[in-house]
Design a protein around this motif. Structure first.
Motif, PDB file in Angstrom:
ATOM      1  N   ILE A   1       0.802  -1.237   0.180  1.00 27.62           N
ATOM      2  CA  ILE A   1      -0.097  -0.052   0.089  1.00 27.62           C
ATOM      3  C   ILE A   1       1.053   1.294  -0.168  1.00 27.62           C
ATOM      4  O   ILE A   1       0.777   2.309  -0.620  1.00 27.62           O
ATOM      5  N   VAL A   2       1.758   1.352   1.117  1.00 26.90           N
ATOM      6  CA  VAL A   2       3.059   2.612   0.944  1.00 26.90           C
ATOM      7  C   VAL A   2       3.561   2.598  -0.283  1.00 26.90           C
ATOM      8  O   VAL A   2       3.607   3.639  -0.809  1.00 26.90           O
ATOM      9  N   ASN A   3       3.903   1.537  -0.856  1.00 23.23           N
ATOM     10  CA  ASN A   3       4.726   1.661  -2.169  1.00 23.23           C
ATOM     11  C   ASN A   3       3.836   2.360  -3.347  1.00 23.23           C
ATOM     12  O   ASN A   3       4.347   3.027  -4.305  1.00 23.23           O
ATOM     13  N   SER A   4       2.584   1.722  -3.453  1.00 27.90           N
ATOM     14  CA  SER A   4       1.726   2.295  -4.225  1.00 27.90           C
ATOM     15  C   SER A   4       1.268   3.854  -4.224  1.00 27.90           C
ATOM     16  O   SER A   4       1.314   4.596  -5.030  1.00 27.90           O
ATOM     17  N   LEU A   5       1.319   4.042  -2.600  1.00 24.40           N
ATOM     18  CA  LEU A   5       1.151   5.631  -2.619  1.00 24.40           C
ATOM     19  C   LEU A   5       2.267   6.388  -2.874  1.00 24.40           C
ATOM     20  O   LEU A   5       2.188   7.513  -3.790  1.00 24.40           O
TER      21      LEU A   5
ATOM     22  N   LYS B   1       4.570   5.781  -5.357  1.00 26.39           N
ATOM     23  CA  LYS B   1       4.548   5.656  -6.769  1.00 26.39           C
ATOM     24  C   LYS B   1       3.355   6.371  -7.565  1.00 26.39           C
ATOM     25  O   LYS B   1       3.667   7.066  -8.449  1.00 26.39           O
ATOM     26  N   GLY B   2       2.238   6.277  -6.837  1.00 25.35           N
ATOM     27  CA  GLY B   2       1.246   6.741  -7.482  1.00 25.35           C
ATOM     28  C   GLY B   2       0.841   8.152  -7.150  1.00 25.35           C
ATOM     29  O   GLY B   2       0.243   8.916  -8.065  1.00 25.35           O
ATOM     30  N   ILE B   3       1.366   8.599  -5.966  1.00 24.49           N
ATOM     31  CA  ILE B   3       0.950  10.095  -5.576  1.00 24.49           C
ATOM     32  C   ILE B   3       2.199  10.847  -5.366  1.00 24.49           C
ATOM     33  O   ILE B   3       2.182  12.088  -5.800  1.00 24.49           O
ATOM     34  N   ILE B   4       3.039  10.336  -4.460  1.00 26.46           N
ATOM     35  CA  ILE B   4       4.154  11.328  -4.061  1.00 26.46           C
ATOM     36  C   ILE B   4       5.080  11.451  -5.314  1.00 26.46           C
ATOM     37  O   ILE B   4       5.689  12.507  -5.513  1.00 26.46           O
ATOM     38  N   ASN B   5       5.528  10.454  -5.829  1.00 24.64           N
ATOM     39  CA  ASN B   5       6.325  10.489  -6.844  1.00 24.64           C
ATOM     40  C   ASN B   5       6.108  11.632  -8.091  1.00 24.64           C
ATOM     41  O   ASN B   5       6.605  12.366  -8.485  1.00 24.64           O
ATOM     42  N   PRO B   6       4.641  11.428  -8.562  1.00 29.72           N
ATOM     43  CA  PRO B   6       4.350  12.620  -9.490  1.00 29.72           C
ATOM     44  C   PRO B   6       4.277  13.941  -8.907  1.00 29.72           C
ATOM     45  O   PRO B   6       4.596  14.920  -9.584  1.00 29.72           O
ATOM     46  N   VAL B   7       4.002  14.108  -7.494  1.00 28.64           N
ATOM     47  CA  VAL B   7       4.116  15.302  -7.064  1.00 28.64           C
ATOM     48  C   VAL B   7       5.565  16.003  -6.988  1.00 28.64           C
ATOM     49  O   VAL B   7       5.988  16.933  -7.559  1.00 28.64           O
TER      50      VAL B   7
ATOM     51  N   LEU C   1      11.212   7.995   1.291  1.00 25.11           N
ATOM     52  CA  LEU C   1      10.062   8.570   1.363  1.00 25.11           C
ATOM     53  C   LEU C   1       9.027   7.205   1.590  1.00 25.11           C
ATOM     54  O   LEU C   1       8.134   7.172   2.707  1.00 25.11           O
ATOM     55  N   SER C   2       9.240   5.956   1.269  1.00 21.82           N
ATOM     56  CA  SER C   2       8.434   4.861   1.536  1.00 21.82           C
ATOM     57  C   SER C   2       8.716   4.659   2.983  1.00 21.82           C
ATOM     58  O   SER C   2       7.579   4.307   3.698  1.00 21.82           O
ATOM     59  N   PHE C   3      10.038   4.649   3.537  1.00 19.33           N
ATOM     60  CA  PHE C   3       9.929   4.259   4.906  1.00 19.33           C
ATOM     61  C   PHE C   3       9.471   5.364   5.874  1.00 19.33           C
ATOM     62  O   PHE C   3       9.010   4.952   6.703  1.00 19.33           O
ATOM     63  N   LEU C   4       9.733   6.563   5.400  1.00 26.14           N
ATOM     64  CA  LEU C   4       9.042   7.467   6.594  1.00 26.14           C
ATOM     65  C   LEU C   4       7.453   7.515   6.486  1.00 26.14           C
ATOM     66  O   LEU C   4       6.944   7.616   7.627  1.00 26.14           O
ATOM     67  N   ILE C   5       6.720   7.241   5.471  1.00 23.41           N
ATOM     68  CA  ILE C   5       5.363   7.248   5.345  1.00 23.41           C
ATOM     69  C   ILE C   5       5.020   5.827   6.046  1.00 23.41           C
ATOM     70  O   ILE C   5       4.100   5.807   7.036  1.00 23.41           O
ATOM     71  N   THR C   6       5.909   4.865   5.876  1.00 25.58           N
ATOM     72  CA  THR C   6       5.647   3.615   6.607  1.00 25.58           C
ATOM     73  C   THR C   6       5.753   3.885   7.977  1.00 25.58           C
ATOM     74  O   THR C   6       4.816   3.498   8.963  1.00 25.58           O
ATOM     75  N   ALA C   7       6.750   4.430   8.637  1.00 24.91           N
ATOM     76  CA  ALA C   7       7.050   4.781   9.982  1.00 24.91           C
ATOM     77  C   ALA C   7       6.188   5.523  10.716  1.00 24.91           C
ATOM     78  O   ALA C   7       5.436   5.252  11.647  1.00 24.91           O
ATOM     79  N   ALA C   8       5.726   6.667   9.842  1.00 25.15           N
ATOM     80  CA  ALA C   8       4.699   7.435  10.342  1.00 25.15           C
ATOM     81  C   ALA C   8       3.444   6.803  10.511  1.00 25.15           C
ATOM     82  O   ALA C   8       2.642   6.990  11.719  1.00 25.15           O
ATOM     83  N   VAL C   9       2.859   6.083   9.805  1.00 23.86           N
ATOM     84  CA  VAL C   9       1.683   5.619   9.744  1.00 23.86           C
ATOM     85  C   VAL C   9       1.707   4.417  10.943  1.00 23.86           C
ATOM     86  O   VAL C   9       0.419   4.335  11.839  1.00 23.86           O
ATOM     87  N   VAL C  10       2.713   3.424  10.943  1.00 22.35           N
ATOM     88  CA  VAL C  10       2.742   2.652  12.158  1.00 22.35           C
ATOM     89  C   VAL C  10       2.833   3.271  13.472  1.00 22.35           C
ATOM     90  O   VAL C  10       1.999   2.945  14.340  1.00 22.35           O
TER      91      VAL C  10
END
Length: 164
Positions: free
Chosen positions: A44-48, A50-56, A101-110
């Protein structure tokens, strides 16, 4: 061999029995569930990312962060068909940024969805337990004081009887 002597031999558990006992403990099963959920959550985080953060982030450059590359030893030439390096030494800092970015988002959500609520819950449970123990100690203290008063009254009564 002497008669009448019984030798007790402890049976050591087999390796299989020990392994089975290890697997049946709650901690191992909880850990396995956590790993499976973590793997699904990583998707889920990788999709987020690749799909949202990377384009921004790519709005300021290329859409794919993996294409952000600096050349340590010039010239860096890439084969467009395979995406491999033909010459030079590339530093692929875009891939590192994407993984970070993937790690930070995962860590924040957890942290915010799992660790913080669990810490608050455990603090409330500990607070309730401390309050219960405090009330129990207070009750025990009052009982102790009452017993002391009874003892003192009995001592005073006996002292009063001895003077008659």
């Amino acid at each position: 061999m002497k008669k009448g002597l019984a030798v007790s031999v402890k049976k050591t558990p087999s390796v299989w029995e020990g392994f089975k006992a290890f697997l049946m403990r709650g901690n191992v099963i909880d850990l396995a569930v956590a790993v499976v959920i973590g793997a699904a959550f990583t998707n889920i985080v990788n999709s987020l990312v690749k799909g949202i953060i990377n384009p921004v982030v790519g709005a300021f450059g290329t859409k794919d962060l993996d294409k952000y590359v600096s050349c340590l030893k010039a010239p860096c030439d890439f084969d467009e068909k395979t995406g491999t390096v033909v010459s030079g030494i590339p530093l692929m800092w875009g891939s590192v940024l994407s993984a970070t970015l993937s790690f930070l988002i995962t860590a924040a959500v957890v942290y915010f969805l799992m660790v913080l609520p669990m810490a608050k819950y455990l603090a409330r449970v500990a607070e309730r337990k401390a309050a219960r123990e405090g009330a129990q100690e207070k009750t025990e203290a009052t009982e102790l004081e009452l017993l002391r008063e009874i003892r003192d009254a009995l001592v005073a009564q006996r002292a009063g009887e001895g003077t008659r």
